[in-house]
Design a protein around this motif. Structure first.
Motif, short mmCIF file in Angstrom:
data_model
loop_
_atom_site.label_atom_id
_atom_site.label_comp_id
_atom_site.label_asym_id
_atom_site.label_seq_id
_atom_site.Cartn_x
_atom_site.Cartn_y
_atom_site.Cartn_z
N PHE A 119 34.36 33.84 38.70
CA PHE A 119 34.84 33.68 39.65
C PHE A 119 35.99 32.78 39.91
O PHE A 119 35.63 31.68 39.28
CB PHE A 119 34.40 34.23 40.80
CG PHE A 119 36.48 34.73 41.94
CD1 PHE A 119 36.60 35.18 42.14
CD2 PHE A 119 35.72 34.28 43.54
CE1 PHE A 119 37.30 35.34 42.68
CE2 PHE A 119 36.81 34.40 44.19
CZ PHE A 119 37.10 34.93 44.07
N SER A 120 37.42 33.43 39.84
CA SER A 120 38.69 31.97 39.19
C SER A 120 38.97 31.73 40.16
O SER A 120 39.78 30.11 41.11
CB SER A 120 39.30 32.74 38.92
OG SER A 120 39.83 33.98 39.69
N GLY A 121 38.77 32.26 41.71
CA GLY A 121 39.36 31.70 43.11
C GLY A 121 40.52 32.93 43.44
O GLY A 121 41.10 32.36 43.96
N VAL A 122 40.96 33.50 42.77
CA VAL A 122 42.25 35.09 43.07
C VAL A 122 41.68 36.16 43.01
O VAL A 122 40.33 36.15 42.16
CB VAL A 122 43.35 34.36 41.35
CG1 VAL A 122 44.79 34.95 42.13
CG2 VAL A 122 43.42 32.84 42.00
N SER A 123 41.91 36.58 44.17
CA SER A 123 41.59 38.04 43.81
C SER A 123 42.54 38.79 45.11
O SER A 123 43.65 38.68 45.88
CB SER A 123 40.13 37.72 44.86
OG SER A 123 40.62 37.00 45.88
N TRP A 124 42.23 39.99 45.34
CA TRP A 124 42.72 40.94 46.06
C TRP A 124 42.06 41.38 47.36
O TRP A 124 40.75 41.49 46.79
CB TRP A 124 44.06 41.44 45.77
CG TRP A 124 43.29 43.31 44.78
CD1 TRP A 124 43.43 43.15 43.68
CD2 TRP A 124 43.28 44.29 45.57
NE1 TRP A 124 42.52 44.20 43.33
CE2 TRP A 124 42.10 44.64 44.31
CE3 TRP A 124 42.29 44.60 46.91
CZ2 TRP A 124 41.51 45.98 45.05
CZ3 TRP A 124 41.61 45.73 47.24
CH2 TRP A 124 41.50 46.46 45.85
N LEU A 125 42.18 41.48 48.66
CA LEU A 125 40.95 42.26 49.52
C LEU A 125 42.00 42.81 50.35
O LEU A 125 42.85 42.99 50.63
CB LEU A 125 40.05 41.24 50.56
CG LEU A 125 39.60 39.68 49.49
CD1 LEU A 125 39.62 39.24 51.41
CD2 LEU A 125 38.60 40.21 48.90
N SER A 126 41.17 43.91 50.98
CA SER A 126 41.77 45.38 52.01
C SER A 126 40.90 44.42 52.38
O SER A 126 39.75 44.18 53.15
CB SER A 126 40.65 46.44 51.72
OG SER A 126 40.48 47.26 52.49
N PRO A 127 41.40 44.50 53.85
CA PRO A 127 41.54 43.86 55.69
C PRO A 127 39.63 45.00 55.94
O PRO A 127 39.43 44.25 56.89
CB PRO A 127 42.78 44.85 56.34
CG PRO A 127 43.10 44.74 55.59
CD PRO A 127 43.32 44.90 54.35
#
Length: 280
Positions: free
Chosen positions: A207-215
């Motif tokens: 895991f790079s530490g960059v992502s997107w998340l849904s609330p």
């Protein structure tokens, strides 16, 4: 689209550099590391960024000349290369871990989301990594997952992770990326024919530490776990992601470009050399 940068850590492995300077303000190629992230977010038209702060928080807040806004939040207007970004600082008096820090940011009115019912995904960036992944592509994936109805055999995604090849200091990797773009925690995967096929054909990556998340990912955990329901609850993000992986709710993107985990002075120097060369 909005974004959050995680910048509340102590930077223990960076000492003595972080004894008096928070790691997000350590300079790389003439700019604080945090501002490099902001420049990349500016380039994809993100207009509002929440930054959680803890260790030496006053230094970060002062650097950006943040002041209380009408809602009592610490806010700054940061000038990028072409336009301004609104920065909202989520101050943590005690460390809340990643999950707790995101939950607190979501509780701030009109900061990370427009309101409590807004489930638009947001970008999430660890403040102590550098990755030249195409953030536009990540944004497209996030918004598509949010707007498109889930397929009959595939649940709606609640997160998307940028994964990279395993570095020498983490050769075992973190998660399994299947050929269809689903992220699995193969250590917890049930042993069936599909899981065995995924292990054989997929790639175990870091895991790079960059992502997107849904609330929705955070709000669901809060609703289901009483211990997470306090205003300053402490909980980690990783268990929530692993649980979502069990339900097929996490997507992945294999990034093959530059990535540095800026966890030591040596890696900070490597990043400085890389970005200085790019500027030349």
């Amino acid at each position: 689209m909005r974004a959050m940068i995680l910048a509340a850590g102590f930077g223990t492995r960076m000492r003595p550099l972080t004894d008096h300077t928070p790691k997000p303000l350590l300079e790389v190629a003439g700019l604080p590391l945090l501002e490099h992230h902001l420049l990349r977010l500016e380039a994809i038209d993100v207009d509002r960024v929440v930054i959680n702060v803890g260790h030496l928080a006053d230094r970060i807040v002062s650097h950006f000349a943040a002041k209380p806004n009408a809602r009592g939040q610490l806010e700054a207007c940061w000038q990028g290369r072409k336009r301004f970004l609104t920065l909202i600082f989520s101050r943590e008096e005690t460390p809340l871990e990643t999950g707790g820090g995101i939950a607190r940011a979501l509780s701030l009115p009109e900061a990370l989301t427009q309101d409590a019912g807004d489930d638009t995904p947001f970008l999430l960036i660890n403040g102590d990594v550098w990755c030249d992944v195409d953030l536009t592509l990540l944004t497209i994936q996030a918004l598509a997952s949010h707007s498109l109805a889930p397929l009959a055999d595939q649940p709606q995604a609640l997160a998307g992770l940028v994964l990279v090849d395993n570095p020498p200091h983490h050769p075992e990797g973190d998660f399994l990326l299947t050929p269809t773009g689903i992220v699995k925690d193969d250590a917890r995967a049930e042993s069936d024919e599909q899981d065995e096929k995924d292990v054989q054909t997929g790639s175990r990556l870091t895991f790079s530490g960059v992502s997107w998340l849904s609330p929705r990912l955070i709000r669901r955990a809060i609703a289901e776990t009483p211990a997470y329901q306090g205003p300053d609850s402490v909980f980690k993000l990783a268990p929530l992601l692993r649980e979502a992986m069990q339900h097929g709710e996490v997507r992945g993107l294999h990034h093959r470009g530059a990535w540095i985990d800026v966890g030591t002075p040596q890696r900070l120097a490597e990043l400085d050399e890389l970005l200085s060369h790019d500027k030349a």
